[in-house]
Design an enzyme around this catalytic site. Structure first.
Site, short mmCIF file in Angstrom:
data_model
loop_
_atom_site.label_atom_id
_atom_site.label_comp_id
_atom_site.label_asym_id
_atom_site.label_seq_id
_atom_site.Cartn_x
_atom_site.Cartn_y
_atom_site.Cartn_z
CG ASP A 157 -1.24 1.56 7.23
OD1 ASP A 157 -1.89 1.46 6.16
OD2 ASP A 157 -0.98 2.65 7.77
CG ASP A 164 -1.90 1.07 1.30
OD1 ASP A 164 -2.33 1.50 0.22
OD2 ASP A 164 -2.25 1.50 2.40
CB THR A 212 -1.67 6.18 2.86
OG1 THR A 212 -1.94 6.92 1.68
CG2 THR A 212 -1.80 7.08 4.07
#
Length: 845
Positions: free
Chosen positions: A733, A534, A536
């Site tokens: 996350d 990912d 961000t």
């Protein structure tokens, strides 16, 4: 209250869903149910009897719920004083294939996991392999107790003075751990064995000398009696446990190393006994020139003593393999300073409650997880994250239990205590993973099943061949070589090859900030050839900040108030950035109605009777909002600078945007470069737009990326890659990453992310840094190499040792292997496997 239960009767995800729904329908219950392992984690406001839970499940199907012991799903039984997992109904071979729940702390388990995750309430030996059971580390820090140096009967849970003499109480010395008790018991037996074995060995060696000087003192028959008497303490006390284990293994037909030792030394001892009392029944080739039968008391005692030495060395090495858990437990302090009514009070760490204010002095360990409320300092977090540089902390920053305060004092509020702290979770995860089984162990398991019967057959064949074709005295040669074959074979080296490396490797990972959920993840990480990440919070810092707000009507503050009010209900990092930006401008948040978060797109709601939409272009298309060309061009210009841009629409018309920046982590570029050097294809999948994604990819040197990805897009991309035969790791996350993390062969969660993401992952990086993936990859490679070394040595040792003991070298080189040398080799084979595994502690990740 949070309790864990084992569930039986679930066969598919539909069953799991039904069980979870049924449990959640009970008042005061919040349940999460997993299929593999089949456990339910239930949060309840007050205690609910297991019978009530069982009644609810029985009404919807044939499901059984059983309370667990501690944090692990175990069914306590009184039969044979053991604790069995819910898989105990399966056959022995089935249990070794099942990914059963981990063992309970403080219980006893076999280091070779012969019966899966079966555990015992008392110390003893494994009924399958005969090895000493090992006590699992207690996963909680024991309370500190204080006593008076002059009056030891005075024991207090808090420091103070002695009520009898007034002296300051001092901490009590810790009692021996179970490992130390086992080791000390073996040392005691070893001393006794050596004291009696050395004279027997000396007598036997001197008898081989020409003009035996011992015969001048007594005749050979009396010296045989001396050897017999000296043998009794060795056989019937110091090493009697080996015969007990051998007997158990035969009656249960769980043949193991002690079967071979028991048969070999038992036959030698009984032969010597019969030869001493009834010498006339033996042929002349078994007799000496003095007319006495060749006795093997010295072989019996030396072999047993050498095996005992091996057990002693193993016990010492075993205690070191679980050193990581012990070191982690040492991180937690036993006391804390409670700030109450303006004064300080020293309390036990076990008495800390959520919301307590605690003072942390310079150099002290932080007692629990929490947040600084007053003061600032630099914190050494190396023991948790593996990073040696202290981290500056100020008011409202989070601090972690077990980390060490710098040179300033501060006050913190306790937010997570007991088993909720990160340190406790790390210890639990390390303990769980250390007891799990790697797929590569199946090879050793399948061989071990047939190992002992094959060795016994080879031993019998050895005797027959030597007796028929060997030189005189043929029967003696056959007897000695048959015993040597039994003694030298070592199935334990095979069984220990994998679990020892896994235990040490998992502990090493934890000390470096890499938490591994199970041994399978550790093995598969070495095979990963595609990493999906990912953006961000994974590649970037995950600390976005608003760069600017643009409003078509130039009324930026009103627009900011609307979107900040809307975002106050969202958990997304970008939403929090907008809220913080509004607060910094002293803009008050107002009431929002009809709030809705749309996964991967944005949020909508009604603010001051206006429908506000905030999100990406897909959301604008979904709500059919009109976007002017001028506004679109301004947004594209921001995106090409690497900014994340959210459209703002009011009543179906886009009226502005918010531009948010999130700095790329310094380590991301180096980590990605290293992974690509190791042959891993790195693909960035982000929900951000294509312009922002391209800017970030260009900066990182990534050629593979996909933008505007919804959670299901990430999931489908992983499935596509897996269908092509790729081994895929996914790093993320957020909550929206949880499905992809669960689907990936290896899910890697950033420790800075959400609990849902961490729960879905198989590897967690405490520091939340891509460099941790490089560490995990290197660790996996090193552990698998170590396991293969162990397996090669174990196979090579047995394949080479057994034929040599059988005497295959005698026709060519005249070399025969003494049973005593065979015993020494066998003892060191297991120890060498453990010592090789311990080398992983010095690994530099």
């Amino acid at each position: 209250m949070i309790h864990t239960y084992s569930i039986t009767g679930m066969t598919c995800d539909g069953c799991r869903s039904k069980v979870e729904k049924t449990l959640n329908a009970i008042d005061g219950v919040e349940a999460k149910v997993s299929l593999n392992p089949s456990i339910a984690t239930i949060t309840m406001e007050k205690h609910i009897p297991t019978t009530q839970l069982q009644e609810a499940l029985s009404a919807v199907g044939k499901y059984t719920i059983k309370v667990t012991n501690g944090n692990t799903p175990q069914q306590i039984t009184t039969n044979n004083d053991t604790t069995k997992s819910c898989c105990s109904k399966h056959s022995h071979s089935d249990k070794r294939e099942i990914n059963v729940p981990v063992i309970a702390s403080g219980k006893y388990y076999c280091p070779m996991h012969c019966e899966g995750e079966k555990v015992y309430n008392k110390a003893g030996d494994c009924p399958v392999c005969g090895m000493d059971l090992v006590k699992a580390s207690e996963l909680t820090v024991s309370k500190a107790l204080y006593t008076c140096p002059m009056h030891p009967e005075v024991i207090s849970e808090t420091p103070g003075s002695c009520p009898i003499c007034g002296m300051d109480l001092v901490p009590m010395n810790p009692t021996d751990t179970e490992d130390q008790k086992t080791y000390k018991d073996l040392v005691k037996k070893m001393k006794i064995a050596v004291v009696f074995t050395v004279p027997i060995f000396a007598i036997a060696m001197i008898e081989m000398m020409p003009n035996n000087p011992l015969l001048k003192i007594m005749d050979a028959t009396k010296w045989n009696w001396v050897q017999f008497i000296l043998t009794l303490p060795v056989v019937f006390y110091a090493c009697w446990m080996f015969f007990v284990r051998a007997f158990k293994s035969i009656i249960t037909w769980n043949l193991n190393m002690f079967t071979l030792i028991g048969i070999g030394t038992g036959v030698a001892f009984l032969f010597s006994l019969v030869g001493m009392f009834f010498p006339n029944i033996f042929p002349n080739e078994f007799k000496t020139e003095h007319g006495t039968v060749l006795l093997y008391f010295e072989a019996t005692t030396v072999i047993l003593t050498l095996v005992l030495l091996g057990q002693l060395m193993e016990a010492k090495a075993h205690s070191q393999t679980s050193g990581a858990i012990k070191e982690l437990l040492k991180l937690a302090p036993t006391e804390a300073i409670l700030v109450i009514d303006g004064s300080d009070k020293v309390i036990s760490i076990h008495d800390i409650k959520k919301g307590d204010l605690l003072r942390v002095k310079p150099g002290d360990k932080i007692p629990v997880d929490g947040k600084i409320t007053d003061g600032e300092s630099s914190i050494d977090e190396a023991m948790i994250t593996g990073e040696p540089i202290p981290v500056d902390k100020k008011k409202d920053d989070n601090v972690i239990a077990g980390t060490i305060n710098g040179n300033k004092s501060f006050v913190m509020i306790a937010e997570k205590v007991g088993s909720e702290t990160l340190l406790s979770q790390i210890v639990q995860m390390v303990n769980d993973a250390s007891r799990s089984r790697a797929p590569i162990q199946k090879l050793a398991d399948s061989i071990s099943k047939y190992f002992v019967p094959i060795v016994v057959i080879i031993s019998a064949i050895t005797f027959i061949i030597w007796a028929k074709f060997g030189p005189e005295p043929a029967l003696v040669y056959g007897f000695i070589n048959a015993i040597a074959v039994l003694i030298i074979a070592c199935p334990c080296a095979l069984g220990l090859a994998t679990p020892m490396s896994v235990m040490v490797g998992v502990g090493k990972g934890a000390q470096s900030g890499v938490l591994i959920k199970n041994a399978e993840a550790l093995e598969n990480m070495n095979k990963v050839n595609v990493l999906i990440t990912d953006k961000t919070g994974t590649i970037t810092e995950g600390k976005p900040s608003v760069e600017k707000i643009f409003a078509s009507n130039n009324n930026e503050n009103d627009l900011l108030q609307s979107i900040a009010s809307l975002n106050q209900y969202s958990e997304h990092p970008l939403a929090q950035a907008v809220v913080n930006f509004a607060k910094s401008k002293n803009i008050a948040l107002i009431e929002v109605k009809d709030f809705e978060a749309i996964a991967g797109k944005g949020v909508v709601g009604t603010v001051t009777d206006k429908k506000i939409t905030l999100g990406n272009k897909k959301l604008m298309e979904q709500v059919k909002a009109t976007v002017s060309d001028d506004l679109e061009n301004k947004i594209i210009a921001e995106q090409k600078l690497g900014k994340t841009v959210s459209y703002i629409a009011v009543d179906g018309v886009a009226v502005g945007f918010v531009s948010i920046s999130d700095a790329i982590k310094i380590s991301s570029k180096e980590a990605i470069k290293e992974l690509m050097r190791q042959g891993v294809e790195v693909i960035m999948l982000t929900g951000d737009n294509v312009n922002t994604a391209k800017a970030v990819a260009d900066e990182l040197g990534l050629s593979s990326y996909k933008a505007s990805c919804l959670p299901e897009d990430k999931l489908n991309e992983i499935k596509r890659l897996q269908s092509e035969g790729k081994i895929v790791a996914m790093a993320g996350d957020g909550i929206n990453d949880a499905p992809a993390l669960a689907q990936a062969d290896i899910g890697i969660a950033m420790g800075t992310g959400t609990d849902v993401a961490i729960e879905s992952a198989k590897i967690t990086l405490v520091k939340g840094d891509l460099q941790g993936i490089v560490k995990a990859k290197n660790l996996s490679h090193a552990v698998m190499r170590n396991i293969k070394q162990n397996l090669f040595f174990a196979f090579f040792y047995n394949v080479l040792g057994v034929p040599i003991a059988a005497g295959v070298l005698y026709p060519y080189f005249g070399i025969l292997l003494s049973p005593m040398i065979a015993a020494l080799a066998m003892s060191f084979s297991s120890v060498s496997v453990i010592v090789n595994a311990l080398r992983l502690r010095n690994l530099k990740l």
